[in-house]
Enzyme design. Structure first.
Site, PDB file in Angstrom:
ATOM      1  N   GLU A  30      53.091  28.677  29.004  1.00 26.15           N
ATOM      2  CA  GLU A  30      53.924  29.782  29.562  1.00 26.15           C
ATOM      3  C   GLU A  30      54.184  30.808  28.170  1.00 26.15           C
ATOM      4  O   GLU A  30      54.882  30.525  27.370  1.00 26.15           O
ATOM      5  CB  GLU A  30      55.300  29.312  29.736  1.00 26.15           C
ATOM      6  CG  GLU A  30      55.223  28.114  30.852  1.00 26.15           C
ATOM      7  CD  GLU A  30      56.542  27.409  31.224  1.00 26.15           C
ATOM      8  OE1 GLU A  30      57.665  28.036  31.037  1.00 26.15           O
ATOM      9  OE2 GLU A  30      56.369  26.004  30.995  1.00 26.15           O
ATOM     10  N   ARG A  65      66.171  20.524  29.583  1.00 22.80           N
ATOM     11  CA  ARG A  65      65.441  21.541  28.856  1.00 22.80           C
ATOM     12  C   ARG A  65      66.031  21.571  27.371  1.00 22.80           C
ATOM     13  O   ARG A  65      65.350  22.493  26.668  1.00 22.80           O
ATOM     14  CB  ARG A  65      65.753  22.901  29.363  1.00 22.80           C
ATOM     15  CG  ARG A  65      64.831  23.024  30.731  1.00 22.80           C
ATOM     16  CD  ARG A  65      65.244  24.510  31.448  1.00 22.80           C
ATOM     17  NE  ARG A  65      64.884  24.379  32.866  1.00 22.80           N
ATOM     18  CZ  ARG A  65      63.655  24.787  33.149  1.00 22.80           C
ATOM     19  NH1 ARG A  65      62.759  25.572  32.415  1.00 22.80           N
ATOM     20  NH2 ARG A  65      63.011  24.657  34.270  1.00 22.80           N
ATOM     21  N   GLU A  91      55.260  18.610  29.704  1.00 17.24           N
ATOM     22  CA  GLU A  91      55.670  20.037  29.223  1.00 17.24           C
ATOM     23  C   GLU A  91      56.019  20.043  27.870  1.00 17.24           C
ATOM     24  O   GLU A  91      57.235  19.378  27.553  1.00 17.24           O
ATOM     25  CB  GLU A  91      56.616  20.953  29.990  1.00 17.24           C
ATOM     26  CG  GLU A  91      56.856  22.260  29.656  1.00 17.24           C
ATOM     27  CD  GLU A  91      58.214  22.853  30.172  1.00 17.24           C
ATOM     28  OE1 GLU A  91      59.171  22.141  30.407  1.00 17.24           O
ATOM     29  OE2 GLU A  91      58.174  23.981  30.261  1.00 17.24           O
ATOM     30  N   ASP A 111      29.531  38.396   7.511  1.00 18.61           N
ATOM     31  CA  ASP A 111      29.719  37.747   6.248  1.00 18.61           C
ATOM     32  C   ASP A 111      31.031  37.138   6.295  1.00 18.61           C
ATOM     33  O   ASP A 111      32.239  37.735   6.441  1.00 18.61           O
ATOM     34  CB  ASP A 111      30.084  39.038   5.243  1.00 18.61           C
ATOM     35  CG  ASP A 111      30.563  38.704   4.058  1.00 18.61           C
ATOM     36  OD1 ASP A 111      30.618  37.307   3.725  1.00 18.61           O
ATOM     37  OD2 ASP A 111      30.595  39.481   3.066  1.00 18.61           O
ATOM     38  N   GLU A 162      55.663  33.651  26.431  1.00 17.38           N
ATOM     39  CA  GLU A 162      56.828  34.497  26.065  1.00 17.38           C
ATOM     40  C   GLU A 162      56.765  35.536  24.887  1.00 17.38           C
ATOM     41  O   GLU A 162      55.984  35.082  24.349  1.00 17.38           O
ATOM     42  CB  GLU A 162      58.041  33.787  25.876  1.00 17.38           C
ATOM     43  CG  GLU A 162      58.515  32.882  27.119  1.00 17.38           C
ATOM     44  CD  GLU A 162      59.674  31.958  26.646  1.00 17.38           C
ATOM     45  OE1 GLU A 162      60.246  31.536  27.698  1.00 17.38           O
ATOM     46  OE2 GLU A 162      60.060  31.592  25.490  1.00 17.38           O
ATOM     47  N   GLU A 175      62.586  37.510  30.510  1.00 12.80           N
ATOM     48  CA  GLU A 175      63.368  36.331  30.205  1.00 12.80           C
ATOM     49  C   GLU A 175      64.582  36.597  29.887  1.00 12.80           C
ATOM     50  O   GLU A 175      65.094  37.563  30.008  1.00 12.80           O
ATOM     51  CB  GLU A 175      62.465  35.882  29.010  1.00 12.80           C
ATOM     52  CG  GLU A 175      61.620  34.658  29.416  1.00 12.80           C
ATOM     53  CD  GLU A 175      62.369  33.351  29.674  1.00 12.80           C
ATOM     54  OE1 GLU A 175      63.630  33.248  29.621  1.00 12.80           O
ATOM     55  OE2 GLU A 175      61.834  32.355  30.487  1.00 12.80           O
ATOM     56  N   GLU A 216      58.047  36.895  30.248  1.00 12.75           N
ATOM     57  CA  GLU A 216      57.309  35.650  30.406  1.00 12.75           C
ATOM     58  C   GLU A 216      55.942  36.001  31.306  1.00 12.75           C
ATOM     59  O   GLU A 216      56.541  36.449  32.522  1.00 12.75           O
ATOM     60  CB  GLU A 216      58.020  34.470  30.462  1.00 12.75           C
ATOM     61  CG  GLU A 216      57.173  33.399  30.908  1.00 12.75           C
ATOM     62  CD  GLU A 216      57.856  31.874  30.975  1.00 12.75           C
ATOM     63  OE1 GLU A 216      58.757  31.803  30.452  1.00 12.75           O
ATOM     64  OE2 GLU A 216      57.475  31.094  32.108  1.00 12.75           O
ATOM     65  N   HIS A 255      55.576  27.174  26.034  1.00 14.26           N
ATOM     66  CA  HIS A 255      55.490  25.935  26.478  1.00 14.26           C
ATOM     67  C   HIS A 255      54.272  25.206  26.597  1.00 14.26           C
ATOM     68  O   HIS A 255      53.454  26.346  27.477  1.00 14.26           O
ATOM     69  CB  HIS A 255      56.608  25.797  27.608  1.00 14.26           C
ATOM     70  CG  HIS A 255      58.051  25.933  27.336  1.00 14.26           C
ATOM     71  ND1 HIS A 255      59.022  26.221  28.474  1.00 14.26           N
ATOM     72  CD2 HIS A 255      58.509  26.137  26.103  1.00 14.26           C
ATOM     73  CE1 HIS A 255      60.074  26.105  27.709  1.00 14.26           C
ATOM     74  NE2 HIS A 255      59.977  26.170  26.576  1.00 14.26           N
ATOM     75  N   ARG A 291      57.486  21.580  24.702  1.00 16.18           N
ATOM     76  CA  ARG A 291      58.137  22.751  24.622  1.00 16.18           C
ATOM     77  C   ARG A 291      58.447  23.457  23.290  1.00 16.18           C
ATOM     78  O   ARG A 291      59.220  24.482  23.166  1.00 16.18           O
ATOM     79  CB  ARG A 291      59.791  22.384  25.316  1.00 16.18           C
ATOM     80  CG  ARG A 291      59.876  21.922  26.544  1.00 16.18           C
ATOM     81  CD  ARG A 291      61.079  21.505  27.248  1.00 16.18           C
ATOM     82  NE  ARG A 291      62.207  22.818  27.107  1.00 16.18           N
ATOM     83  CZ  ARG A 291      62.187  23.739  27.888  1.00 16.18           C
ATOM     84  NH1 ARG A 291      61.421  23.696  28.990  1.00 16.18           N
ATOM     85  NH2 ARG A 291      63.212  24.444  27.883  1.00 16.18           N
TER      86      ARG A 291
END
Ligand code: ADP
Ligand code: MG
Ligand code: MG
Ligand code: MG
Ligand code: MG
Length: 442
Positions: free
Chosen positions: A130, A314, A331, A52, A132, A187, A194, A243, A333
């Site tokens: 990645e 970063r 990547e 349903d 976390e 981390e 992570e 990421h 982020r």
């Protein structure tokens, strides 16, 4: 097809499976389960099991609520933490309408559609997330607290970290379920962990992300801990991101790699970056889908704020890790682990493919830490910010036809509806910060 089916039935028999959970994800990324006794597996594999849909978020109107689940036989796995006799297995399903057409509100169907488009352009999307998360303690009633007893930091091997044992078991269970774990570490923040697993094609990765969250939560619970993928549970320390490393493959070759160019990046890689940057603001409602997500996207905690790209930096939204060859990748982020991974990968790929089709050049790389430049300097360089709130993100998404087309009318509309309601519910609340600030002063 029938060979695959026979194989699963045989496996279920051999391994003593008693129950099978049929799993699928709603628009908001919440994993749903329909448990069936193994006697029903035959029928389930033929896609004959109905449920349903009206009870599932954004799935159907009441009057057309019958939906069919079509299990993907590639997703058959046994839960390794359950007893060997009376084993429990699961299958991830696509959702179909009674007339046999794919249901437009199924996120997995939505990603498939975008992957087919990539295929028609000659590409397979590879993704590597990645993951976390925080492990918190629970009180005597099992209610999660915001407490961790560990004092560990990045890569610490601290004997006082109770999460360490839990994480080891998570990794072992995931490996038994077919994950190739690349790294697993503590981390930056206390209680934060992570786990990274090896990239593969995007549909497999989206399935793995929902499975991952479910396994991590389950095993944390068995250790008397609470695992959360909430993006920013504690003010003043790092939040949890997801990421999303991504690349396009053409056959066995990484299409983002071009050894003949000085930086090893192909023209396609550049255009893909151009597309991601162009749509970063309008994708945010999908990649950062909660009110809380925007409390992570602030300066100073390794989370991106500004729409820029860089090689090592970063603080940028997009980083290009140094590895080339098969590991050449972009990547992204900003995504966080509370997002719906099927939809996040869908919009990322849509943006990247648009970049390639329209030959969208990205702006120049941004080499210095963006947190440290002045607003005036940033504006002069034309660097915009990610949305500062879910409200702003919804507005951006509402104005981008590329998002509408990528998600399809049904998901696009239902998603905006649900998130607008979420925002409206939040914005009328009075927070502790306001009480602290105003109750006495005014
Ligand atoms: P970081 O240096 O940002 O901490 P990690 O080593 O933690 O990165 O994670 C890198 C992720 O990128 C892994 O999931 C890995 O499998 C993935 N990855 C590697 N090559 C590719 C590729 N070609 N396409 C997509 N993802 C990739
Ligand atoms: Mg990492
Ligand atoms: Mg790493
Ligand atoms: Mg990390
Ligand atoms: Mg990373």
């Amino acid at each position: 097809e029938t060979a695959v089916k026979q194989e699963i039935l045989e496996k279920a028999r051999r391994l003593g499976v008693k129950f099978v959970r049929l799993q699928f994800t709603d628009i908001l990324g919440v994993l749903k389960n329909v448990a069936i006794p193994v006697e029903q597996l035959d029928k389930a594999l033929d896609g004959e099991l109905m449920f349903d849909g009206s009870s599932i978020h954004g799935f159907a109107r009441i009057e057309e609520s019958d939906m069919y689940l079509r299990p993907d036989p590639n997703t058959f796995v046994i839960f390794p933490w359950r007893p060997r006799d009376g084993a429990v297995a699961r299958l991830i399903c696509d959702v179909y309408n009674p007339d046999g057409t794919p249901f437009a509100g199924c996120p997995r169907n939505c990603l498939r559609r975008m992957l087919d488009r990539a295929k028609s352009m000659g590409y397979t999307m590879h993704a590597g997330p990645e993951m976390e998360f925080f492990l918190f303690h629970v009180d005597a009633d099992g209610k999660p607290l915001l407490e961790t007893h560990d004092k560990a930091g990045y890569f610490d091997l601290s004997p006082i970290d109770k999460g360490e044992n839990a994480r080891r078991e998570m990794v072992m269970a995931l490996e038994e379920m077919g994950f190739e774990i690349e790294t697993s570490h503590h981390e930056v923040a206390p209680g934060q962990h992570e786990i990274d697993f090896k990239h593969s094609d995007a549909l497999d990765i989206a399935d793995k992300i929902v499975t991952f969250k479910f396994v991590v939560r389950t095993l944390a619970q068995r250790h008397g801990l609470h695992a959360t993928f909430m993006p920013k549970p504690v003010f003043g320390i790092n939040g949890s991101g997801m990421h999303m490393n991504q690349s396009l493959f053409r056959g066995e070759e990484n299409a983002f790699h071009d050894a003949s160019r000085p930086d090893g990046l192909s023209a396609e890689a550049y255009y893909y970056i151009g597309g991601l940057l162009k749509h970063a603001r309008s994708m945010a409602a999908i990649t950062n889908s909660t009110v809380n997500s925007y409390k992570r996207l602030v300066p100073g905690y390794e989370a991106p704020v500004y729409v820029a790209w860089a090689e090592g930096n970063r603080s940028a939204l997009i980083r290009i890790p140094q590895k080339r060859g098969l590991s050449t990748r972009v990547e992204l982020r900003n995504p966080d682990p509370a997002c719906n991974p099927y939809l996040a990968l869908t919009v990322n790929l849509a943006a990247g493919l648009e970049g390639i089709r329209e030959k969208i050049d990205p702006p120049p790389r941004f080499p210095i830490n963006i947190y440290h430049i002045t607003d005036a300097d940033r504006m002069e360089r034309g660097i915009t910010s990610l949305p500062a709130s879910l409200e702003e993100a919804i507005k951006e998404m509402s104005a981008d036809p590329v998002m509408r087309e990528a998600l399809g009318e049904h998901i696009y509309t239902k998603f905006i509806e649900a998130k607008t309601a979420e925002w409206n519910e939040y914005r009328i609340r009075i927070t502790p910060w306001e009480i602290d600030r105003y109750l006495v002063n005014y």
